[in-house]
Design a protein around this motif. Structure first.
Motif, PDB file in Angstrom:
ATOM      1  N   ARG A  74      38.520  16.483  30.314  1.00 54.35           N
ATOM      2  CA  ARG A  74      38.551  17.865  29.833  1.00 54.35           C
ATOM      3  C   ARG A  74      37.515  18.002  28.722  1.00 54.35           C
ATOM      4  O   ARG A  74      37.548  17.264  27.742  1.00 54.35           O
ATOM      5  CB  ARG A  74      39.938  18.214  29.301  1.00 54.35           C
ATOM      6  CG  ARG A  74      40.056  19.640  28.753  1.00 54.35           C
ATOM      7  CD  ARG A  74      41.436  19.864  28.161  1.00 54.35           C
ATOM      8  NE  ARG A  74      41.626  21.242  27.701  1.00 54.35           N
ATOM      9  CZ  ARG A  74      42.715  21.689  27.073  1.00 54.35           C
ATOM     10  NH1 ARG A  74      43.725  20.839  26.834  1.00 54.35           N
ATOM     11  NH2 ARG A  74      42.797  22.947  26.690  1.00 54.35           N
ATOM     12  N   VAL A  75      36.582  18.934  28.885  1.00 52.88           N
ATOM     13  CA  VAL A  75      35.582  19.211  27.862  1.00 52.88           C
ATOM     14  C   VAL A  75      35.862  20.583  27.278  1.00 52.88           C
ATOM     15  O   VAL A  75      36.036  21.562  28.014  1.00 52.88           O
ATOM     16  CB  VAL A  75      34.151  19.151  28.427  1.00 52.88           C
ATOM     17  CG1 VAL A  75      33.135  19.572  27.361  1.00 52.88           C
ATOM     18  CG2 VAL A  75      33.841  17.750  28.937  1.00 52.88           C
ATOM     19  N   ILE A  76      35.920  20.638  25.960  1.00 48.34           N
ATOM     20  CA  ILE A  76      36.193  21.891  25.249  1.00 48.34           C
ATOM     21  C   ILE A  76      35.011  22.184  24.334  1.00 48.34           C
ATOM     22  O   ILE A  76      34.655  21.361  23.483  1.00 48.34           O
ATOM     23  CB  ILE A  76      37.479  21.795  24.415  1.00 48.34           C
ATOM     24  CG1 ILE A  76      38.668  21.433  25.295  1.00 48.34           C
ATOM     25  CG2 ILE A  76      37.740  23.099  23.667  1.00 48.34           C
ATOM     26  CD1 ILE A  76      39.928  21.060  24.505  1.00 48.34           C
ATOM     27  N   ALA A  77      34.402  23.337  24.528  1.00 48.33           N
ATOM     28  CA  ALA A  77      33.365  23.815  23.605  1.00 48.33           C
ATOM     29  C   ALA A  77      34.014  24.865  22.719  1.00 48.33           C
ATOM     30  O   ALA A  77      34.228  25.991  23.156  1.00 48.33           O
ATOM     31  CB  ALA A  77      32.188  24.401  24.370  1.00 48.33           C
ATOM     32  N   PRO A  78      34.349  24.529  21.482  1.00 46.07           N
ATOM     33  CA  PRO A  78      34.916  25.548  20.597  1.00 46.07           C
ATOM     34  C   PRO A  78      33.799  26.501  20.164  1.00 46.07           C
ATOM     35  O   PRO A  78      32.787  26.623  20.866  1.00 46.07           O
ATOM     36  CB  PRO A  78      35.458  24.716  19.426  1.00 46.07           C
ATOM     37  CG  PRO A  78      34.632  23.479  19.429  1.00 46.07           C
ATOM     38  CD  PRO A  78      34.218  23.234  20.844  1.00 46.07           C
ATOM     39  N   ASP A  79      33.942  27.187  19.060  1.00 49.79           N
ATOM     40  CA  ASP A  79      32.834  28.009  18.590  1.00 49.79           C
ATOM     41  C   ASP A  79      31.623  27.116  18.364  1.00 49.79           C
ATOM     42  O   ASP A  79      31.732  26.018  17.801  1.00 49.79           O
ATOM     43  CB  ASP A  79      33.217  28.727  17.291  1.00 49.79           C
ATOM     44  CG  ASP A  79      34.235  29.836  17.540  1.00 49.79           C
ATOM     45  OD1 ASP A  79      34.035  30.609  18.495  1.00 49.79           O
ATOM     46  OD2 ASP A  79      35.226  29.920  16.792  1.00 49.79           O
ATOM     47  N   VAL A  80      30.482  27.582  18.815  1.00 42.18           N
ATOM     48  CA  VAL A  80      29.244  26.802  18.749  1.00 42.18           C
ATOM     49  C   VAL A  80      28.260  27.541  17.852  1.00 42.18           C
ATOM     50  O   VAL A  80      27.893  28.673  18.131  1.00 42.18           O
ATOM     51  CB  VAL A  80      28.649  26.595  20.157  1.00 42.18           C
ATOM     52  CG1 VAL A  80      27.304  25.882  20.071  1.00 42.18           C
ATOM     53  CG2 VAL A  80      29.621  25.809  21.028  1.00 42.18           C
ATOM     54  N   GLY A  81      27.845  26.883  16.795  1.00 41.61           N
ATOM     55  CA  GLY A  81      26.971  27.510  15.808  1.00 41.61           C
ATOM     56  C   GLY A  81      25.508  27.418  16.150  1.00 41.61           C
ATOM     57  O   GLY A  81      24.711  26.852  15.401  1.00 41.61           O
ATOM     58  N   GLY A  82      25.148  27.945  17.298  1.00 41.28           N
ATOM     59  CA  GLY A  82      23.760  27.945  17.728  1.00 41.28           C
ATOM     60  C   GLY A  82      23.469  26.861  18.737  1.00 41.28           C
ATOM     61  O   GLY A  82      23.924  25.723  18.606  1.00 41.28           O
ATOM     62  N   GLY A  83      22.723  27.225  19.788  1.00 40.18           N
ATOM     63  CA  GLY A  83      22.368  26.262  20.818  1.00 40.18           C
ATOM     64  C   GLY A  83      20.869  26.211  21.060  1.00 40.18           C
ATOM     65  O   GLY A  83      20.248  25.169  20.949  1.00 40.18           O
ATOM     66  N   ILE A 112       7.895  21.638  18.332  1.00 45.11           N
ATOM     67  CA  ILE A 112       8.850  22.237  17.404  1.00 45.11           C
ATOM     68  C   ILE A 112      10.256  21.856  17.849  1.00 45.11           C
ATOM     69  O   ILE A 112      10.433  21.151  18.837  1.00 45.11           O
ATOM     70  CB  ILE A 112       8.705  23.777  17.340  1.00 45.11           C
ATOM     71  CG1 ILE A 112       8.896  24.402  18.730  1.00 45.11           C
ATOM     72  CG2 ILE A 112       7.352  24.169  16.764  1.00 45.11           C
ATOM     73  CD1 ILE A 112       8.846  25.917  18.728  1.00 45.11           C
ATOM     74  N   THR A 113      11.244  22.300  17.103  1.00 44.52           N
ATOM     75  CA  THR A 113      12.625  22.038  17.508  1.00 44.52           C
ATOM     76  C   THR A 113      13.515  23.169  17.050  1.00 44.52           C
ATOM     77  O   THR A 113      13.152  23.958  16.175  1.00 44.52           O
ATOM     78  CB  THR A 113      13.133  20.701  16.933  1.00 44.52           C
ATOM     79  OG1 THR A 113      14.398  20.380  17.524  1.00 44.52           O
ATOM     80  CG2 THR A 113      13.289  20.768  15.421  1.00 44.52           C
ATOM     81  N   ALA A 114      14.659  23.261  17.658  1.00 47.84           N
ATOM     82  CA  ALA A 114      15.680  24.200  17.190  1.00 47.84           C
ATOM     83  C   ALA A 114      16.387  23.579  15.989  1.00 47.84           C
ATOM     84  O   ALA A 114      16.533  22.363  15.900  1.00 47.84           O
ATOM     85  CB  ALA A 114      16.694  24.488  18.292  1.00 47.84           C
ATOM     86  N   VAL A 115      16.801  24.414  15.076  1.00 42.57           N
ATOM     87  CA  VAL A 115      17.562  23.944  13.921  1.00 42.57           C
ATOM     88  C   VAL A 115      18.846  24.771  13.864  1.00 42.57           C
ATOM     89  O   VAL A 115      18.980  25.676  13.037  1.00 42.57           O
ATOM     90  CB  VAL A 115      16.749  24.072  12.618  1.00 42.57           C
ATOM     91  CG1 VAL A 115      17.496  23.416  11.461  1.00 42.57           C
ATOM     92  CG2 VAL A 115      15.375  23.434  12.770  1.00 42.57           C
ATOM     93  N   PRO A 116      19.791  24.512  14.762  1.00 46.91           N
ATOM     94  CA  PRO A 116      21.009  25.321  14.768  1.00 46.91           C
ATOM     95  C   PRO A 116      21.788  25.164  13.472  1.00 46.91           C
ATOM     96  O   PRO A 116      21.785  24.089  12.851  1.00 46.91           O
ATOM     97  CB  PRO A 116      21.802  24.766  15.964  1.00 46.91           C
ATOM     98  CG  PRO A 116      21.241  23.414  16.211  1.00 46.91           C
ATOM     99  CD  PRO A 116      19.810  23.463  15.790  1.00 46.91           C
ATOM    100  N   MET A 117      22.437  26.243  13.059  1.00 50.50           N
ATOM    101  CA  MET A 117      23.218  26.177  11.831  1.00 50.50           C
ATOM    102  C   MET A 117      24.264  25.073  11.916  1.00 50.50           C
ATOM    103  O   MET A 117      24.493  24.339  10.955  1.00 50.50           O
ATOM    104  CB  MET A 117      23.890  27.523  11.566  1.00 50.50           C
ATOM    105  CG  MET A 117      24.589  27.613  10.232  1.00 50.50           C
ATOM    106  SD  MET A 117      25.253  29.267   9.907  1.00 50.50           S
ATOM    107  CE  MET A 117      23.738  30.222   9.811  1.00 50.50           C
ATOM    108  N   GLU A 118      24.892  24.944  13.075  1.00 49.94           N
ATOM    109  CA  GLU A 118      25.807  23.827  13.312  1.00 49.94           C
ATOM    110  C   GLU A 118      25.050  22.727  14.039  1.00 49.94           C
ATOM    111  O   GLU A 118      24.587  22.934  15.164  1.00 49.94           O
ATOM    112  CB  GLU A 118      26.998  24.256  14.178  1.00 49.94           C
ATOM    113  CG  GLU A 118      27.970  23.124  14.454  1.00 49.94           C
ATOM    114  CD  GLU A 118      28.840  23.343  15.699  1.00 49.94           C
ATOM    115  OE1 GLU A 118      29.848  22.636  15.824  1.00 49.94           O
ATOM    116  OE2 GLU A 118      28.494  24.195  16.535  1.00 49.94           O
TER     117      GLU A 118
END
Length: 802
Positions: free
Chosen positions: A252-261, A203-209
């Protein structure tokens, strides 16, 4: 040794604006998220930004003879092929190399000599907009010499099988064994031995983002800034540095809002590196955003195990031994954490039960499919599934109640800390408590009586139980032995009080839906006597936040939350020293309450946190030897994992005409130790349950005989909607851990472990009177319907299998 050693109990205080710990506060971040005011990677626009697209292999297994990019470059696009990438970018690494002798093939960001799965990147194209990039990617022509794909994991090890990686000489990446006791003797002397093949489908994840990246390289400074939809910004920074040769302090790594991980965003993927390489060569920002089809083709898959198992029991239901072989499909390559995922299945195969004799053999196998890595639960759901399915089948054969069988085999409360036969040390447990509460909440006796009545009417009603214990709070640590992870297990935090008396928390834990902003505000508010609204949480930016390993494996509250509290307590201690100096009292005479520090012996003497901060920053009234400022940092590296547990129950009815499974009742009682916010806990249980139901009844990654992925859209890959996800009755018990000072165990993945076997056990129970034995998921209507027809043809008496 007592299981309560050094545990801290977080008792919910009296309700009030500053006493927020243990209260059901709504998430602070939600108004921003649900009103569209949040910023995801694709919302970010930079001057001069270019857009990337990927040309992917259309073959599951083929030698690459030639990649012709002439037409694409003639269109004005910039194109990267393996010729440009291999000299500039090292192969993707494996960070959880366990067992140590694991065979690791080279995995470059673009296919070099062969394509090894449908969807593997072959070329990367950059153009002035995403449509032009997509058109240019389609102009690329690749000459292939097709090869037969390796798809069946059990035949992949047979003599003469074609090899996914010829240089390894085998399709087996690793063999891992765990043996304890004398399993052969135990099974020979068992009164009943249940033999059951079980399939955990891919199976797999299907994040909204979906996945997304923007890479922006500054040629003048050498700085590389990357906006990434990720669970691991600090770890990603390390990967970019190691593979691209850019000094870490320049990244520099920036994680803004994340729509599911859900685990799948715990990787650095080829596309992330390709966007960075393109930006470094062009000097402009490059954005790549995954399309939904690409999400199925090129984002890691999960589960993918075939288990052949034997469980021996005495007539009274006591377990005497467990033996089995597990074949784990790894896909074409190894992801960052891939070997450790199925190994976790073996580690947790004892579950909450006393099993003195155990023998498991695990084969990690390469196939010509997308590679498999962490998906919510990551190896532990597969362990719970095998145990809970076997116990229900054994209980049925022994004509014992499945709840009673579980009670008879639980590790007793006074046995903790408990060393398992697989080598782990469980911290604390009181397993009978949540199961007893579950049976009470569900009115279990009434359900069984009602089931008898409905069966007499010809209705197929089933009741399924599952019990789990989970390894959480992940990281390499002395209490867990050698787990093979590269890097520390710690989390860190900085807590800063400004001159207005409000607090900013810089946390290493990067959220993607868990509610960190709310939970961390509650922790700080409780310690400093503040309203959570006076606390701001900053996360997901490696330039601002302290380092960590990442947000996964139910470790945020137990490890990251502890770091926040430890930093807050340092700030609190300094504030009390300053207050004692200014009020001319002893520190022991002071307490924080309602944003002030009061002298207990003289309540009229008090100072606000803002007044203390002002003194701290202006520094002219500080005690002798005290440094200016009011902030502190802390790291927390746990001594062991934590082990949450719980009991779930599901009642289903199978429609004889259609094969559709209706969930009539779902009850969950979990124990995650102490709880910061019950509302957040319930949200995690709801989400995990939905994903567990999805695996049990609907979701499945399907490849055809040529290795072509069939399930490439949400039309093909069935996920439960709000209609299919049942209402859930939740409750909890509290058994604190001693592993961290908060007594928190973790909850993020718990329901994913419990829900799948609970639902499948319920369906198996419903179909058992027909002689049907359930072995494979998902239990889609057509599959169940065919079984019902088979049972009818066999006069509803002889066994069928699904």
């Amino acid at each position: 040794m007592s299981q309560a050693r050094a545990a801290t109990t977080l008792v919910p205080p009296e309700a009030g604006p500053t006493m927020a710990l243990g209260m059901r506060l709504k998430r602070k971040e939600d108004p921003r998220l649900i009103t569209g005011m949040s910023a995801y990677v694709d919302d970010i626009k930079l001057p001069g930004m270019l857009y990337g697209a990927v040309h992917r292999s259309t073959y599951a297994h083929a030698r690459i003879r030639r990649v012709d990019v002439t037409a694409a470059r003639r269109s004005g696009a910039f194109v990267l092929t393996s010729e440009q990438v291999v000299p500039r970018c090292k192969p993707l690494p494996v960070y959880w190399l366990y067992p140590p002798e694991t065979r690791v093939p080279k995995h470059y960001a673009l296919a070099v000599d062969k394509a090894r799965y449908v969807g593997e990147p072959v070329a990367f194209v950059v153009a002035h907009d995403r449509y032009a990039a997509r058109d240019a990617a389609d102009m690329i022509e690749v000459e292939y010499d097709p090869l037969p794909p390796v798809l069946d994991i059990e035949h992949a090890l047979s003599k003469g099988a074609l090899l996914v990686h010829e240089e390894l000489g085998t399709n087996e990446s690793f063999l891992f064994k765990k043996v304890g006791g004398d399993v052969d003797l135990a099974l020979r002397e068992a009164d009943v031995v249940v033999r059951q093949p079980l399939v955990n489908q891919k199976i797999t994840a299907v994040p909204m983002e979906p996945r997304g990246v923007i890479a922006s390289y500054d040629r003048f400074t050498g700085d590389l800034t990357i906006w990434l939809s990720t669970q691991i910004p600090h770890h990603a920074r390390r990967v970019f540095s190691e593979l691209l040769g850019v000094p870490m302090h320049r990244i520099r790594v920036i994680a803004p809002d994340v729509g599911g991980g859900f685990g799948v965003k715990g990787q650095v993927y080829p596309e992330d590196l390709l966007a960075a390489l393109a930006s470094m060569q062009l000097g402009y920002p490059v954005k790549w955003i995954e399309e939904r089809k690409e999400n199925f083709l090129g984002t890691t898959h999960g589960r993918a195990q075939v288990q052949h198992l034997e469980l021996g029991m005495q007539r009274d239901g006591k377990i005497v031994g467990l033996r089995g072989t597990i074949h784990a499909d790894l896909g074409a390559y190894l992801g960052h954490w891939a070997p450790g995922i199925p190994v976790s299945t073996v580690w947790m195969a004892q579950g909450p039960y006393i099993i003195a004799n155990l023998q498991l053999e695990l084969h990690g196998i390469f196939t010509n499919t997308m590679y498999v890595d962490a998906y919510r639960g990551a190896g532990r759901p597969e362990a719970t599934y095998l145990l809970e399915r076997l116990i229900d089948e054994a209980a049925r054969e022994l004509r014992l109640d499945p709840a009673e069988v579980r009670f008879r085999n639980f590790i007793p409360r006074d046995a903790f800390p408990y060393k398992t036969v697989t080598g782990l040390e469980y911290d604390t447990g009181d397993y009978a408590k949540p199961l007893s509460r579950l049976l009470e909440l569900a009115d279990y006796r009434h359900l069984r009586a009602q089931q008898v009545q409905l069966r007499a009417l010809g209705r197929y009603v089933g009741i399924g139980l599952s019990f789990f214990t989970e390894i959480a709070g992940w990281g390499p640590s002395p209490g867990a032995g050698d787990v093979g992870l590269k890097g520390g297990a710690y989390e860190s935090a900085i807590v800063r009080v400004d001159q207005r008396g409000t607090v900013t928390v810089y946390t290493s834990s990067s959220p993607h839906g868990q509610g960190h902003e709310t939970a961390w505000s509650q922790l700080v508010g409780f310690e400093l006597g503040l309203s959570p609204e006076d606390v701001t949480v900053v996360h997901g930016d490696t330039a601002l936040c302290p380092p960590t390993i990442g947000t996964f494996a139910s470790r945020s509250a137990a490890v990251g939350g502890t770091a926040v509290v430890l930093a807050t307590r340092k700030v609190k201690a300094k504030a009390l020293r300053i207050a004692a100096h200014l009020l001319q009292v002893q520190e022991e005479d002071l307490e924080f309450r309602d944003g002030r520090v009061y002298a207990l012996s003289s309540p009229e003497k008090s100072l606000t946190l803002a007044q203390l901060a002002e003194v701290a920053y202006f520094a002219h009234k500080l005690p002798k030897g005290e440094e200016p400022g009011l902030e502190a940092g802390a790291y927390f590296d746990p001594s062991n994992f934590t082990y949450p547990f719980g009991a779930h129950l599901c009642v289903v009815e199978v429609d004889a005409e259609t094969g559709k499974v209706h969930i009539n009742l779902y009850v969950a009682v979990d124990d995650a130790g102490n709880v910061i916010n019950p509302l957040l806990v319930e949200g995690q249980i709801h989400g995990g349950m939905a994903q567990g139901v999805g695996q049990a009844l609907y979701e499945e990654i399907v490849y055809d005989a040529n290795g072509q992925l069939i399930t490439t859209t949400l039309t093909d890959y069935a996920m439960p909607t709000a209609y299919e996800v049942p209402n859930i009755i939740t409750d909890r018990t509290v058994t604190p851990t001693y592993v961290n000072p908060l007594g928190i165990k973790g909850i993020g993945e718990a329901a994913t472990l419990a829900a799948t076997p609970a639902v499948v056990n319920a369906v198996a129970d419903a179909l058992a009177p027909l002689g049907i034995r359930v072995t494979e998921m998902p239990l889609k209507p057509e599959k169940v319907w065919r079984l019902l027809q088979t049972a009818d043809e066999l006069t509803r008496g002889k066994a069928g299998n699904v």
